[in-house]
Design an enzyme around this catalytic site. Structure first.
Site, mmCIF file in Angstrom:
data_model
loop_
_atom_site.group_PDB
_atom_site.id
_atom_site.type_symbol
_atom_site.label_atom_id
_atom_site.label_comp_id
_atom_site.label_asym_id
_atom_site.label_seq_id
_atom_site.Cartn_x
_atom_site.Cartn_y
_atom_site.Cartn_z
ATOM 1 N N LYS A 160 0.797 -1.234 0.000
ATOM 2 C CA LYS A 160 0.000 0.000 0.000
ATOM 3 C C LYS A 160 0.827 1.281 0.000
ATOM 4 C CE LYS A 160 -2.384 -1.817 3.492
ATOM 5 N NZ LYS A 160 -3.362 -2.089 4.558
ATOM 6 N N ASP A 196 -6.092 -5.345 10.573
ATOM 7 C CA ASP A 196 -7.408 -4.673 10.535
ATOM 8 C C ASP A 196 -8.566 -5.625 10.221
ATOM 9 O OD1 ASP A 196 -6.515 -4.944 7.940
ATOM 10 O OD2 ASP A 196 -7.038 -2.919 7.299
HETATM 11 MG MG MG Z 1 -8.935 0.983 7.753
#
Ligand code: MG
Ligand code: ADP
Length: 451
Positions: A160, A196
């Site tokens: 990312k 996450d």
């Molecule tokens: Mg997030």
């Protein structure tokens, strides 16, 4: 102004549509390939799916306490205070969001973790949190981490857009503790490290026992689910009859038919050759995919054939953000006036309505493929857990792409209908806003109650 030939345009557009279509048969093949990769990953064999054990099961719902949670893994860094009431309810009395500067994402690991410690410091001050007490902190760190315990794990590889040096191969909890010490923050005890997806699953299942899957559709994409430990041959020394959440790291799934545009996105990314599913699905890349298609059309003389095109900045990488695709996709005005305004602001003035219609169609083609691939991945996991789809499965989903892209969720549900017919209703997509931060606090609470 020259008009492009309508037939040349139409032919090209429908060839693109074919290129991006994911048929129900394609999805069935993807589901099969997912199962193969899952099996290999769980056994510890070479696989594009890392299938990382998280060392936690879903919460029981009676976890209690006040926690500080960090959420790092994409565009923003957040610090939250989370209160769990022990009855399946959580509240967030304080939250601060900090944009992560490029210099910290791409500098040294020390700079990145010092930035995190600085944010925590100002969070404590802004919220007048008494530094004489000690607070348990849950760290949501959403990158591929080889977890070695509830509060320990080493970064395998950055994704990312992050490249901070000296972090890959290191224990990120130790790096966080070092940074806290450098800043003289002594009131924090890091008690949990979570991904996450795992946080999102934990947050939803805290009050909903049908939740057995967590999914992220934001800057990146990933999924996790609840697995019986006897199905994780590579995990030794745990009770085979118990369950553990497995972080799949599905963004790296690679049994996919990629187009020339996908290859371009990959080649110009910071991590070429990896994360093929993420690069076809997630918010960090969709805008760029659509932009490359538009550039191709402009170069072929099929789009925006007017004098202002050259002045536009469409030629720059990442100049079309996924949020703008959302805006175009959601433009319900008869003359696509909002899209015209957006293009004007990009320096492309006086566009023809048919060009704007075409632009909207491309956003649709790219986002529909993303939603269908996301739904394929979910279908693979649900049928892995429950081949006959006999039970109800609630999938906790977090991320701005899922939340904000017009029609995204509907497109995903269409796939469940195509694959499962009348049983499709047994799969519920539940938006779990900010689940990742809350969930990590729940994991910290569960860890504390075990001790
Ligand atoms: Mg997030
Ligand atoms: P993160 O994944 O960083 O935790 P989010 O879930 O908020 O955070 O996702 C942010 C990403 O979602 C952005 O990088 C962007 O790609 C995408 N995004 C943001 N706003 C929108 C929007 N309105 N429509 C579609 N995608 C969006």
């Amino acid at each position: 102004m020259v008009s492009p030939s309508p037939t040349a345009r139409e032919e090209f557009v429908s060839s693109l549509e074919n290129l991006f279509t994911i048929s129900p048969d394609d999805i069935k093949a993807i589901v099969q390939d997912f199962h193969g990769e899952m099996r290999r990953g769980l056994s510890g064999h070479q696989s594009s799916l890392k299938m990382i054990p998280s060392f936690v099961d879903r919460p029981r719902g009676d976890e209690k306490g006040t926690f500080i949670a960090l959420d790092l893994g994409g565009t923003n860094f957040r610090v939250l205070a989370v209160v769990l009431d022990g009855k399946g309810n959580e509240s967030v009395p304080a939250v601060s969001t900090y944009a992560i500067p490029e210099k910290e994402m791409k500098g040294t690991g020390t700079e990145l973790f010092d930035f995190i410690a600085r944010c925590i410091d100002s969070f404590l001050t802004e919220n007048a949190i008494d530094r004489k007490n000690v607070y348990n902190l849950a760290f949501t760190f959403s990158f591929p981490v080889a977890q070695t315990g509830i509060a320990a794990g080493t970064l395998i590889v950055w994704t990312k857009g992050f490249t901070a040096t000296g972090v890959e191969g290191e224990d990120v909890v130790a790096l966080l503790n070092d940074a806290l010490r450098r800043r003289n923050i002594c009131c924090i005890n890091v008690t949990a490290l979570a991904n996450d997806t795992v946080g999102t699953l934990a947050a939803r299942s805290y009050g909903d026992p049908t939740c057995d899957m967590g999914v992220i559709l934001g800057t990146g994409t990933n999924g996790c689910y609840r697995e019986k430990i006897s199905n994780i041959p590579k995990l030794k020394g745990h009770d085979p009859d118990e369950y553990m959440i497995v972080n799949m790291e599905w963004g790296n799934f690679d049994k996919l038919r990629r187009t020339r545009y996908d290859k371009q996105v990959d080649e110009s990314s910071l991590n070429p050759g990896a994360m093929f599913l993420e690069k076809m699905v997630s918010g960090m890349y969709l805008g760029e995919l659509a932009r490359l298609i538009i550039m191709d059309l402009i170069e072929r003389g099929l789009l925006f054939l007017n004098e202002s095109t050259a002045a536009g900045n469409f030629g720059e990488k990442d100049s079309l953000k996924t949020q703008y695709m959302s805006l175009i996709a959601g433009d319900a005005t008869a003359d696509l006036g909002e899209t015209a305004t957006f293009l004007n602001n990009k320096g492309i003035t006086n566009t023809a309505l048919r060009d704007r219609i075409l632009l909207k169609r491309f956003c649709q083609i790219v986002s529909a493929r993303s939603a269908r691939l996301g739904a394929a991945a979910i279908s693979a996991v649900v049928t892995w857990m429950d081949p006959g789809l006999n039970e109800r499965h609630t999938v906790a989903v977090d991320g701005s792409l899922f939340e904000k892209y017009p029609g995204f969720e509907d497109e995903m549900k269409k796939v469940f209908k195509e694959l499962f017919g009348g049983s499709a209703g047994r799969i519920t997509l539940a938006h779990s806003k900010d689940g990742s931060g809350k969930g990590a606090a729940i994991i910290a609470a569960a860890a504390a109650s075990k001790k």
